[in-house]
Design a protein around this motif. Structure first.
Motif, PDB file in Angstrom:
ATOM      1  N   ASP A   1       4.162   4.700   5.903  1.00 43.73           N
ATOM      2  CA  ASP A   1       2.767   4.716   6.333  1.00 43.73           C
ATOM      3  C   ASP A   1       1.864   4.844   5.116  1.00 43.73           C
TER       4      ASP A   1
ATOM      5  N   ASN B   1      -1.314   1.977   5.722  1.00 43.52           N
ATOM      6  CA  ASN B   1      -2.676   2.462   5.902  1.00 43.52           C
ATOM      7  C   ASN B   1      -3.732   1.514   5.343  1.00 43.52           C
TER       8      ASN B   1
ATOM      9  N   ASN C   1      -0.546  -1.625  13.041  1.00 47.48           N
ATOM     10  CA  ASN C   1      -1.885  -1.556  12.441  1.00 47.48           C
ATOM     11  C   ASN C   1      -2.320  -2.830  11.723  1.00 47.48           C
TER      12      ASN C   1
ATOM     13  N   GLN D   1       3.880   1.059   9.106  1.00 47.94           N
ATOM     14  CA  GLN D   1       2.576   1.443   9.640  1.00 47.94           C
ATOM     15  C   GLN D   1       1.671   1.738   8.457  1.00 47.94           C
TER      16      GLN D   1
END
Length: 280
Positions: free
Chosen positions: A213, A239, A268, A237
């Motif tokens: 992430d 950012n 995402n 995932q």
């Protein structure tokens, strides 16, 4: 008005001429007890082979080598650095028969420090196990060779540095809680067995799994054992929008996700590159 004084720190001097943790002459303030921190410098080896008289001591700063070979090694400090293993020559060995408990905090391996839990050993923390911390290139390493490992969470490279931290599970029982694998090395997807989480055997339980992430590469490898995740599972995932790769590779063993949504891939951002491969 009530004032609380800070905890004292007992530093290892080796004045007793032995490596015995329980020899009071080896410490400048005597053997660490309730409310007293313990500090072991680089280049020093300490052996804990007999149960300490005190029920616990406060926090541990380990820059040398510590062998925990019996029970009753209890840390009562709180926070992420309740047990701190730091430095390229720092090593924590929880050996057969050794039990290390952190009752109110976490343990961290930073600045290239490493630890291992042997068959018959146990490492238990109410907080998380953190491999690496702030600072570029700051990494930590931990191996469970067949003992018992228990924590509320495992975070690999918690501050998303350009670094390659590694957790290897060879066997034993591993109650890892929330598992979070963050950024790997900065230039490419790392070689297998060099970064992230590697499960080669044993029983592994998680309450959640998040692979990468951060905003770079991330990896997890499963070659054996039985892993059960009772919470959310996400592979990739990031950012921020990035085409850097996330890899989950399973060549053997059993991996079970009991969450209703199963395992989510590429959460995402659509520009992520995800390798999700089960070949055995």
């Amino acid at each position: 008005q009530c004032l609380t004084s800070p905890a004292q720190t007992a530093s290892w001097t080796g004045g007793g001429g032995t490596t015995d943790w329980n020899n009071p002459l080896n410490w400048d303030l005597g053997v660490p007890a309730e409310g007293t921190n313990a500090a072991i410098g680089a280049g020093i080896t300490v052996d804990y082979t007999n149960t300490m008289t005190a029920g616990s001591f406060a926090g541990l700063t380990l820059n040398g080598v510590l062998n925990v070979s019996t029970n009753g090694f209890v840390l009562g400090a709180s926070g992420n650095a309740a047990g701190s293993v730091s430095g390229s020559s720092a090593r924590l060995f929880v050996n057969d028969g050794g039990v290390m408990e952190i009752t109110n905090g976490a343990v961290q391996f930073v600045s290239s420090a490493a630890g291992s839990v042997a068959v018959g050993g146990r490492l238990q923390a109410t907080g998380t196990i953190n491999l690496g911390t702030s600072g570029s290139g700051n990494v930590g390493f931990l191996t469970n060779s067949g003992g018992v490992l228990t924590a509320s969470g495992l975070t690999i490279n918690p501050n998303n540095n350009s670094a390659s931290a590694l957790m290897v599970i060879q066997g034993g029982t591993n109650n890892l809680g929330a598992v979070r694998i963050r950024r790997a090395g900065p230039s490419s997807l790392p070689a297998l067995n060099s970064d992230g989480l590697v499960i080669n055997g044993g029983l592994v339980s998680m309450t959640s799994l998040l692979v990468n992430d951060g905003n770079s590469f991330g990896t997890m490898l499963v070659t054996g054992g039985t892993t059960t995740n009772t919470g959310s599972s996400a592979v990739g995932q990031q950012n921020a929008g990035s085409n850097r790769s996330t890899r989950f590779l399973q060549t053997g063993g059993l991996f079970v996700s009991t969450a209703t949504e199963g395992i989510r891939i590429g959460v995402n951002f659509s520009s992520q590159t995800i390798v999700f491969s089960v070949t055995g």
